[in-house]
Design a protein around this motif. Structure first.
Motif, PDB file in Angstrom:
ATOM      1  N   ASN A  89       0.821  -1.105   0.015  1.00  0.00           N
ATOM      2  CA  ASN A  89       0.055   0.026  -0.086  1.00  0.00           C
ATOM      3  C   ASN A  89       0.784   1.172   0.052  1.00  0.00           C
ATOM      4  N   ALA A  90       1.930   1.149   0.733  1.00  0.00           N
ATOM      5  CA  ALA A  90       2.752   2.364   0.768  1.00  0.00           C
ATOM      6  C   ALA A  90       3.727   2.507  -0.858  1.00  0.00           C
ATOM      7  N   ALA A  91       3.764   1.279  -1.303  1.00  0.00           N
ATOM      8  CA  ALA A  91       4.491   1.568  -2.440  1.00  0.00           C
ATOM      9  C   ALA A  91       3.917   1.522  -3.678  1.00  0.00           C
ATOM     10  N   LYS A  92       2.508   1.506  -3.586  1.00  0.00           N
ATOM     11  CA  LYS A  92       1.836   1.467  -4.833  1.00  0.00           C
ATOM     12  C   LYS A  92       1.926   2.796  -5.505  1.00  0.00           C
ATOM     13  N   ALA A 117      12.068   0.325   1.679  1.00  0.00           N
ATOM     14  CA  ALA A 117      11.621  -0.185   2.891  1.00  0.00           C
ATOM     15  C   ALA A 117      12.044   0.464   4.266  1.00  0.00           C
ATOM     16  N   GLY A 118      11.151   0.867   5.148  1.00  0.00           N
ATOM     17  CA  GLY A 118      11.479   1.722   6.157  1.00  0.00           C
ATOM     18  C   GLY A 118      12.152   0.608   7.445  1.00  0.00           C
ATOM     19  N   ALA A 119      12.453   1.244   8.192  1.00  0.00           N
ATOM     20  CA  ALA A 119      13.233   0.519   9.628  1.00  0.00           C
ATOM     21  C   ALA A 119      12.346  -0.426  10.060  1.00  0.00           C
ATOM     22  N   GLU A 120      11.106  -0.273  10.082  1.00  0.00           N
ATOM     23  CA  GLU A 120       9.978  -1.218  10.665  1.00  0.00           C
ATOM     24  C   GLU A 120       9.896  -2.479   9.802  1.00  0.00           C
ATOM     25  N   LEU A 121       9.920  -2.247   8.647  1.00  0.00           N
ATOM     26  CA  LEU A 121       9.963  -3.330   7.728  1.00  0.00           C
ATOM     27  C   LEU A 121      10.980  -4.085   7.594  1.00  0.00           C
ATOM     28  N   LYS A 122      12.113  -3.486   7.732  1.00  0.00           N
ATOM     29  CA  LYS A 122      13.343  -4.385   7.750  1.00  0.00           C
ATOM     30  C   LYS A 122      13.494  -5.180   9.221  1.00  0.00           C
ATOM     31  N   ASN A 123      13.034  -4.492  10.200  1.00  0.00           N
ATOM     32  CA  ASN A 123      13.185  -5.612  11.509  1.00  0.00           C
ATOM     33  C   ASN A 123      11.938  -6.456  11.275  1.00  0.00           C
ATOM     34  N   SER A 124      10.849  -6.226  10.589  1.00  0.00           N
ATOM     35  CA  SER A 124       9.870  -7.498  10.563  1.00  0.00           C
ATOM     36  C   SER A 124      10.315  -8.593   9.644  1.00  0.00           C
ATOM     37  N   LEU A 125      10.885  -8.377   8.593  1.00  0.00           N
ATOM     38  CA  LEU A 125      11.019  -9.323   7.326  1.00  0.00           C
ATOM     39  C   LEU A 125      12.692  -9.521   7.357  1.00  0.00           C
TER      40      LEU A 125
END
Length: 194
Positions: A89-92, A117-125
């Motif tokens: 959704n953020a990348a659309k 990709a933000g820090a939160e996404l990097k932390n999650s994936l």
């Protein structure tokens, strides 16, 4: 030839038209199977491939593909589905964007949204998968802007050469598969309206 056909599944109905090209139909299915069946590459796992497929499907906005790949992802890594949805959704965007080399095509240069990709996404994936999602976004929306520095960024995130080739093949295949299925779905809807 394979009995199951992923493109027919994404279209929602087998089309008689596709039977006219049995080799093409079979080769498309074999490409899908090569990328998603019997994955032995531990550095580029099936769950990573399904995460990327879900992300790319969401970038294309194709509900049948989103549902298919996301359901497959949920079987292996259920907590990633929401994370991938938020990232997509953020990348659309729309596109494609990019610059051509100086010449007659430069009049078609377009500027568009880039995504990281933000820090939160990097932390999650993890850094590696987050870098793959960024690269997937680049290939979907900025294909003509791709350059060696983008491949170097993947290497910095932990991707080796073979994995980078497979990642690029995966995104290219998904772009083909989704566009073909969307086109066939539109054709089916048109023929059904007659």
């Amino acid at each position: 030839m394979s009995q199951y056909d992923i493109i027919d599944e994404l279209v929602g109905s087998p089309l008689e038209l596709r039977k006219r090209r049995p080799i093409t139909k079979d080769q498309a299915q074999k490409s899908y199977e090569a990328l998603f069946s019997n994955v032995k590459d531990s550095g580029f796992s099936l769950k990573d491939r399904l995460a990327i497929a879900t992300f790319v499907s969401r970038l294309h906005g194709f509900d049948n593909a989103i549902n298919f790949y996301e359901n497959e992802l949920k079987e292996l890594q259920p907590d990633w589905a929401k994370i991938i949805e938020e990232a997509a959704n953020a990348a659309k965007s729309t596109g494609p964007f990019g610059r051509y080399p100086d010449g007659p095509l430069t009049k078609e240069n377009t500027v568009g949204k880039s995504w990281s990709a933000g820090a939160e996404l990097k932390n999650s994936l993890g850094e590696k998968l987050a870098a793959a999602l960024k690269h997937s976004h680049l290939l979907v929306f900025h294909p003509r802007d791709s350059e060696p520095t983008h491949l170097e960024a993947l290497k910095q995130a932990g991707w080796n050469n073979d994995e980078i080739v497979t990642l690029s093949q995966l995104v290219a295949f998904l772009s083909f598969q989704l566009r073909l299925a969307l086109g066939l779905q539109a054709l089916f809807a048109f023929k059904s309206a007659d």
